[in-house]
Design a protein around this motif. Structure first.
Motif, short mmCIF file in Angstrom:
data_model
loop_
_atom_site.label_atom_id
_atom_site.label_comp_id
_atom_site.label_asym_id
_atom_site.label_seq_id
_atom_site.Cartn_x
_atom_site.Cartn_y
_atom_site.Cartn_z
N ILE A 504 42.47 57.85 9.68
CA ILE A 504 41.97 57.63 10.38
C ILE A 504 41.09 59.14 10.96
O ILE A 504 39.89 58.83 11.05
CB ILE A 504 43.17 56.98 11.98
N MET A 508 37.22 59.49 10.86
CA MET A 508 36.30 60.29 12.13
C MET A 508 35.96 61.52 12.53
O MET A 508 34.77 61.43 12.80
CB MET A 508 37.89 60.97 12.78
N VAL A 542 50.26 65.50 21.06
CA VAL A 542 49.82 64.23 20.76
C VAL A 542 48.92 64.25 21.49
O VAL A 542 47.62 63.26 20.86
CB VAL A 542 50.81 63.57 21.07
N LEU A 543 48.75 64.73 23.02
CA LEU A 543 47.94 64.33 23.78
C LEU A 543 46.30 64.82 23.25
O LEU A 543 45.08 64.32 23.79
CB LEU A 543 47.60 65.00 25.29
N ASN A 545 45.65 65.17 20.63
CA ASN A 545 45.30 64.04 19.31
C ASN A 545 44.09 62.66 19.86
O ASN A 545 43.36 62.51 19.65
CB ASN A 545 46.34 63.43 18.77
N ILE A 546 44.97 62.61 21.31
CA ILE A 546 44.28 61.81 21.92
C ILE A 546 43.25 61.59 22.61
O ILE A 546 41.82 61.42 21.87
CB ILE A 546 45.28 61.12 22.88
N LEU A 549 40.22 61.38 20.22
CA LEU A 549 40.16 60.36 19.65
C LEU A 549 39.00 60.10 20.53
O LEU A 549 38.08 59.38 20.41
CB LEU A 549 41.35 59.79 19.11
N VAL A 550 39.20 59.31 21.59
CA VAL A 550 38.79 59.37 22.71
C VAL A 550 37.29 59.96 22.85
O VAL A 550 36.23 59.54 22.89
CB VAL A 550 39.84 59.58 24.64
N ILE A 553 35.27 58.61 19.78
CA ILE A 553 34.87 57.22 20.46
C ILE A 553 33.58 57.15 21.72
O ILE A 553 32.27 56.39 21.48
CB ILE A 553 35.91 56.73 20.82
N GLN B 181 40.12 50.37 15.46
CA GLN B 181 41.54 51.25 14.42
C GLN B 181 41.95 52.31 15.53
O GLN B 181 42.76 52.59 15.64
CB GLN B 181 41.03 51.65 13.36
N ALA B 182 40.75 53.16 15.50
CA ALA B 182 40.84 54.66 16.63
C ALA B 182 42.03 53.87 18.60
O ALA B 182 42.52 55.34 17.67
CB ALA B 182 39.82 55.59 16.55
N LEU B 183 40.96 53.46 18.19
CA LEU B 183 41.91 52.96 19.68
C LEU B 183 43.24 52.52 20.03
O LEU B 183 43.84 53.18 20.74
CB LEU B 183 40.97 52.18 20.32
N TYR B 185 44.82 52.65 17.71
CA TYR B 185 45.90 54.23 17.30
C TYR B 185 46.62 55.18 18.70
O TYR B 185 47.51 55.95 18.36
CB TYR B 185 45.14 55.27 15.89
N ALA B 186 45.20 55.45 19.03
CA ALA B 186 45.57 56.77 20.32
C ALA B 186 46.15 56.61 21.45
O ALA B 186 47.52 56.84 21.64
CB ALA B 186 44.35 56.68 20.90
N LEU B 189 49.82 56.77 20.13
CA LEU B 189 50.42 57.67 19.97
C LEU B 189 50.90 58.59 22.09
O LEU B 189 51.39 58.99 21.84
CB LEU B 189 49.33 58.99 19.93
N ALA B 190 49.98 57.72 22.87
CA ALA B 190 50.41 57.82 23.86
C ALA B 190 51.12 57.36 24.43
O ALA B 190 52.08 57.49 25.20
CB ALA B 190 48.44 57.54 24.95
N ARG B 193 54.67 58.77 23.44
CA ARG B 193 55.21 60.04 25.03
C ARG B 193 56.03 59.56 25.62
O ARG B 193 55.93 58.78 26.01
CB ARG B 193 54.08 61.07 24.97
N PRO B 304 48.19 50.33 13.78
CA PRO B 304 46.95 50.17 13.23
C PRO B 304 47.59 49.20 12.43
O PRO B 304 46.49 47.78 12.13
CB PRO B 304 46.28 51.05 12.71
#
Lengths: 572, 401, 285
Positions: A504, A508, A542-543, A545-546, A549-550, A553, B181-183, B185-186, B189-190, B193, B304
């Motif tokens: 992924i 990206m 982790v955040l 990474n998020i 990604l966001v 997008i 897919q990225a959505l 995946y994110a 991950l979230a 937590r 995913p």
């Protein structure tokens, strides 16, 4: 010349040697064996008890040591310190590690440790050579306690500081900064007189300055010493300065002298500024390092996706195959671990590349012009490959060892060091990228690939064998993924899911950089890597990474064609 | 108006060459009847037959069937956007899981002080994390209606925002797939937590009862299964009407030539967003029904691979036909259940091979195969020129993506 | 005006009350001009596809655009229909409507229809469905969800089917039509949408001589009520329909006038018609 330049950056001669050796893919093994060849143990006089000549006094002390109780041992070590020098190092080290034994009858000292096959063996305490015919049976351990260990460490540091190799002396001086006492001060003064290396002399001066700050009474003297300290980044220095400006529990300053406090404060400010700077550099380095991993993972994809327009969801598994190839190569040549990486690179290219060609010939070819179906089919292939690896190698992670010349780091100063494996992957990724650019721009394959990607029918009409070019391109992209796997095996564990975690991110990067643009992939991967590492301390991994990604997008909303879009009417 | 439509008989008569009206109406009726009959028979066999009876259906089987039907609903949702609109979403599991989490939160609050730590307010994992009070987004989730509202509103809103952003800037084809897919995946991950307040790695589980009925009882299990079947039927009929309306034909037009549809005056991005949200809501309903039946929801549902698996169900069943999605979902999941019982390692091989074989050899899926047969049978009496239609459609799809 | 006249005017069957007319679609053609294109420039990556182009089209006119490949004909249509963003200039539909601020669907709803170079019909739909979707109607989501055909709609579709000669194929899937039939279907879709302005890109490519003739007839009959702009390479066809011809060259208007005027224009002979004119001269000789 080169060495001079490097040492002006604070890289020592030995490190320079390492650096050169590493850049030219020479192993440190060669370098260090050469170093050891130069180093000879001074011969004094010979007795036959030990392979190395020692004085009779020392011999007697050894005998005492074997039989002594713990307190006596402490005294004996002190005497040994006074009477001998460098040659005592292996004895102390063996003793510290609990490997020092003595013969109950002759009171002769030996080192006992496991040999390569894991069998307990007896070695000569000085030369480290195997003592034939001697078994550990009749030997008794020389017992040590914590107090003794501490003393031994001090003695070892002393020997290293006075007689050691340059790196040893430096390390010893650094360790001793932790605990400056009148004895160490004396030792430092001793050492400073004989020290030829400027850097180590500076280090010794720091130790003496710390002592001055702690013990001297005159304000100017202490302020001047703080001035010396203000340029240093060593942790003990900072701790000492922190203590100077600290308040005790009742709110009073620990340090009474206001001038000293002020000096300490400004020195701290200077040091913290530097630490922040190097912290920034470190994050940048980690970011670039992550970026290089992204780059390696993504450029193969940039070719298959960007140039051919084929979505290869099995790309991650090509990376995984490369990593497993490294593992297998290491299994096949366990005696030449140093060279396995170099063998693994072409091997992984071939393995992943040929798997790629097979996939292209058997599946992707039949799905031409149907990108969504291609995506699904290659996803299916990725499942099969993962399960295949799981079945063959087990679902557990496999350890790939790192050759010596890739382990370790260049320590530029106490708060900033570059590890060799990350640095080399960074350079390696750039080299791979450059080679790929050359292939695409200068070779006929590259020309054909570009022609086919721009206008397939026209290329066909001009006699380019488009099917062959497709296979080659796909093989090239997959092969590079395999090479990326070799690099990744040096950073993370090798497991069946290795590739999945990168797929992924790779997509990206390619999308962010602009499809069909290799340079965009380069910029994309490094900017995402750096952004990730700078966000991480603030938000957590982790955040971060998020958020990335966001961000992508949202970015794609604004610029659907990425950072570097293909321009002109052809892009429509 | 409706009677007027009837006057122009040719248009809606089943003999029309178009597959959009006659054929689909009949299959809709068949699907609904089959679903209805299965539900009644299976429920009756579980509740009124003694376990010794050869026709007895165990509660385990009922729950399994309920699970399949949830998957079928999810597949229906994916089919609507992919098969009809050409939007290949690789993130529908996200909507499914969000709906599931909504239901899970309600069920979690229902546990009350029966948890391990006996805290009447906080779920166990929050007590374990030393949380003092409920996070704001857990408030009100003890009310069933509110929890269900949230379980639908959140995925719906997410689909709306994502769809609006993506479709407005005309992200299409493979790009869109990767974005979805990225959505998911994110989100995965979230949700992993702990700080998110959804139970982290373990997710939400150990549910006790729903609306006061114990989740362990056979009656509740059968009821959940029946409700799932009912929802599937409703969704199917509703989707049938949507797809047969002019709206549905606009959607297919967007799939085959979005630019052309735009030049005809249709604001295609709005149609796509609407359809995407509708589809996300179906997925969320499926998720909300899924959780009480399997008894757990965790971040793994976001992964995913789950989303992509749904796509292969639809591909196997036959996209662009509503019943195809249902056939595919049930078939693949039944195979998965059997397969993992016999040889667990082999399943991924089989699934992977399925992906490849279906896309290469059966691009229209089982439904396409059936329709070909049906058309061939009607070939003598039917209208001409039906040959190659599926093939053409295939090409158009490829070209637009 | 008497009260009776006013009342009659108010209840005239052939028009809609002003307050029912969607404001956005009211085209103000009070100056007898329907399309104003002024100072239009578009560049792709340095290449100037349109360069300070000016074009005015009268309401009800049939205008032909000719020009060599890359002269900017299709790009001009792209800009008018909202597909391509321009760098400079203005495009007005009537007196008031700035087309550059509108999206493609909005422009289409204003009554500007377009036929593409390559026939694009919805192959998965029947001919009938293709026409139904093109009908001038509310194109909103909620309307389409419950839309049904009124008898007027059916009549209209039947008329169009008659006109384009696809009555037999009304329930055939559009994908199964021949190339020429697809061309006709696309023209039919344009007609069904009842546009004020038609932009037609190479309508007769791939048509037989007979069909070409019919197309010419159709286009000429359309002009008057509607405004038609045709791009075509087939000079015979242009000659048969054209009243006014505009020659584009390298993104600007090179000449404008009747076919004869244009053909005798020296610039035009030089850059575009030279070959053609030479051929003709040979033929007559």
């Amino acid at each position: 010349m080169f060495a001079n330049v490097l040492s002006s950056w604070g890289i020592s001669v030995k490190q320079t040697r390492q650096l050169i050796g590493w850049v030219f893919s020479l192993s440190l093994l060669l370098g260090s064996s050469w170093l050891y060849a130069q180093q000879s143990i001074d011969k004094i006089e010979s007795t036959d008890n030990y392979a190395v000549a020692i004085s009779a006094d020392v011999d007697q002390l050894f005998k005492d040591l074997a039989a002594a109780n713990l307190r006596e041992k402490s005294n004996i070590i002190t005497s040994l310190d006074q009477q001998s020098g460098r040659e005592m190092l292996p004895v102390y080290q063996a003793m510290l590690n609990g490997e020092l034994y003595y013969d109950k009858e002759s009171l002769q000292l030996y080192q006992v440790k496991d040999n390569d096959q894991g069998k307990e063996s007896v070695y000569s305490v000085f030369s480290g050579e195997l003592v034939e015919g001697q078994t550990a049976k009749g030997l008794k351990k020389v017992r040590v306690n914590n107090k003794l260990r501490k003393q031994l460490r001090g003695s070892i540091a002393r020997i290293q500081l006075l007689f050691g190799e340059r790196a040893e002396r430096q390390a010893a001086a650094q360790t001793m900064l932790d605990n400056i006492s009148p004895e160490t001060l004396a030792l430092f003064q001793d050492a400073a007189e004989n020290e030829s290396d400027q850097e180590i002399r500076d280090l010794l001066a720091v130790g003496m300055a710390m002592n001055t700050v702690a013990t001297a009474s005159a304000t100017e003297e202490r302020v001047a010493a703080i001035g010396v300290l203000s340029t240093r980044l060593e942790t003990p220095v900072r701790n000492q300065l922190m203590n100077l400006v600290d308040k005790d529990s009742s709110g009073e300053f620990v340090e009474q002298d206001a001038a000293v406090r002020a000096a300490a404060e400004s020195a701290l400010k200077e040091i913290d500024g530097k630490i922040r700077f190097y912290g920034f550099m470190e994050k940048l380095f980690f970011g670039l390092s992550l970026g290089s991993v992204f780059l390696l993972a993504a450029i193969g994809l940039a070719i298959t996706f960007g140039v051919m327009g084929v979505i290869n969801m099995a790309h991650g598994e090509m990376i995984m195959l490369g990593a497993y190839t490294t593992y297998v190569v290491q299994l096949l040549m366990p005696n030449h671990l140093e060279w396995t990486i170099l063998v693994a690179i072409p091997a992984a290219f071939l393995v992943s590349g040929s798997v790629g060609v097979i996939i292209e010939r058997t599946v992707i070819r039949f799905l031409h012009g149907r990108p969504l179906e291609t995506l699904l089919a290659t996803f299916g292939i990725s499942l099969i490959l993962q399960q295949l690896v799981r079945t063959i190698f087990s679902p557990l992670n496999r350890q790939v060892s790192t050759p010596d010349w890739l382990s370790g780091s260049i320590e530029l100063n106490p708060v900033f060091s570059l590890t060799y494996n990350r640095l080399s992957i960074l350079i390696f990724s750039l080299v791979v990228f450059a080679i790929l650019m050359l292939v695409m721009k200068k070779t006929s394959l590259g020309l054909n690939v570009r022609a086919v990607s721009q206008n397939r029918n026209m290329a066909k009409a001009m006699g380019i064998k488009t099917e062959r070019v497709d296979s080659m391109t796909f093989g090239l992209g997959s092969g590079i993924a395999g090479v990326a796997g070799v690099a990744l095996s040096q950073l993370t564990n090798v497991g069946p899911n290795l590739g999945q975690s990168y797929i992924i991110d790779s997509f990206m990067v390619v999308v962010f950089g602009g499809v069909g643009n290799l340079l965009g992939t380069l910029v994309g991967s490094f900017s995402l890597g750096v952004a990730n590492k700078f966000l991480e301390p603030v938000t957590g991994a982790v955040l971060a990474n998020i958020i990335i990604l966001v961000f992508i997008i949202l970015f794609i909303q604004k610029r659907p064609k990425g950072l570097f879009p293909q321009k002109g009417r052809a892009a429509e | 108006m409706i009677s007027l439509k009837g006057l122009f008989g040719e248009k809606s008569a089943p003999t029309a060459g178009s597959l959009t009206s006659g054929f689909t109406s009949r299959t809709t009726a068949i699907v609904v009847v089959v679903l209805f009959a299965t539900t009644i028979l299976a429920s009756a066999a579980n509740l009124w037959l003694s376990p010794d009876s050869p026709l007895y259906v165990s509660t385990y089987t009922i729950t399994l069937l309920g699970k399949y039907l949830c998957y079928a609903l999810l597949a229906l949702a994916v089919d609507i956007v992919w098969g009809y609109c050409g939007v290949l979403s690789l993130g529908h599991a996200a909507f499914f899981a969000l709906g599931g989490y909504g239901m899970g939160m309600y069920l979690m609050r229902q546990i009350g002080d029966r948890g391990v730590y006996g805290n009447p307010e906080l779920p166990d994992f929050m007590v374990f994390l030393n949380w003092e009070s409920l996070p704001w987004y857990w408030l009100g989730m003890d009310q069933f209606w509110f929890a269900m509202l949230i379980a639908l509103a959140v995925p719906g809103l997410l689909a709306f925002v994502f769809g609006w952003l993506a479709f407005r800037s005309r992200v299409t084809g493979v790009y869109l797939s990767i974005m979805t897919q990225a959505l998911t995946y994110a989100l995965m991950l979230a949700f992993f937590r702990n700080e998110m307040g959804f139970g982290g790695n373990n997710g939400l589980t150990d549910f006790k009862d729903i609306l006061g009925f114990s989740l362990q009882s056979d009656n509740v299990r059968v009821a959940l299964f029946a409700i799932t079947a009912l929802m599937l039927m409703l969704a199917y009929v509703l989707s049938h009407f949507i797809m047969c309306s002019r709206f549905g034909r606009v959607i297919v037009s967007i799939r085959d030539g979005e630019a052309r549809a735009r030049f005809m005056g249709y604001r295609t991005e709005r149609f796509k967003v609407w359809l995407f949200v509708y589809s996300a809501l179906l997925a969320a309903v499926a998720g909300a029904l899924y959780v009480p039946q399997v008894g757990i929801i965790n971040p793994g549902e976001f992964s995913p691979i789950n989303s992509i698996e749904v796509v292969v169900w639809v591909a196997l069943g036959g996209r662009g036909t509503l019943y195809g999605a249902i056939i595919g979902a049930i078939l693949v999941n039944y195979a998965k259940t059997r397969f993992t019982a016999i040889m667990p390692d082999g399943w991924l091989f089989a699934l992977g091979a399925l992906f490849v074989l279906v896309t290469v050899f059966l691009p229209k899926g089982i439904a396409g195969f059936i329709e070909q047969r049906v058309e061939a049978m009607r070939g003598d009496s039917g209208s001409g020129g039906d040959g190659g239609s599926s093939h053409k459609q295939q090409n158009a799809e490829g070209a637009s993506a | 005006m008497t009260v009776l006249d006013a009342t009659r005017e108010m209840f005239r069957r052939d028009q809609v009350w002003p307050f029912l007319v969607d404001e956005s679609s009211a085209v103000d053609v009070s100056h007898n001009m329907i399309l104003y294109v002024e100072g239009l420039s578009v560049s792709f990556d340095g290449f100037k596809a349109l360069n300070d182009l000016n074009l005015y089209v009268k309401d009800g006119e049939l205008r032909c655009l000719i020009g060599a490949n890359g002269a900017g004909k299709t790009t001009l249509m792209d800009v008018i229909t909202g597909k391509t963003q321009c760098d400079q200039g203005s495009v007005y539909f009537g007196q008031t409507i700035n087309l550059l601020q509108r999206s493609e669907p909005e422009i289409a709803q204003l009554g500007i229809g377009r036929k593409f170079q390559k026939p694009t019909v919805f192959e998965a739909h029947t001919v009938f469905d293709n026409l139904e979707l093109s009908l001038k109607a509310d194109k909103g989501i909620w309307y389409t969800l419950r839309a049904s055909l009124s008898s007027e709609d059916i009549d209209r579709i039947d008329d169009v089917l008659e006109l384009i000669g696809l009555k037999e194929q009304r329930f055939m899937q559009a994908g199964a039509l021949s190339h020429g039939q697809k061309q006709w279907l696309e023209i039919g879709m344009l007609l069904a949408s009842d546009p004020r302005l038609l932009l037609i890109d190479e309508p007769v490519a791939g048509m037989t001589a007979q069909e070409t003739e019919r197309t010419a007839e159709l286009l000429t009959s359309l002009a008057g009520d509607r405004t038609v702009i045709v791009v075509e390479h087939d000079m015979e066809f242009v000659r048969s329909i054209a009243r006014t011809v505009t020659v584009l060259h390298q993104g600007t208007v090179l000449a404008e006038g009747t076919m004869d005027e244009v053909q005798n224009n020296r610039d035009v002979i030089e850059v575009y018609l030279g070959e053609e004119a030479g051929e003709e001269a040979g033929e007559t000789a």
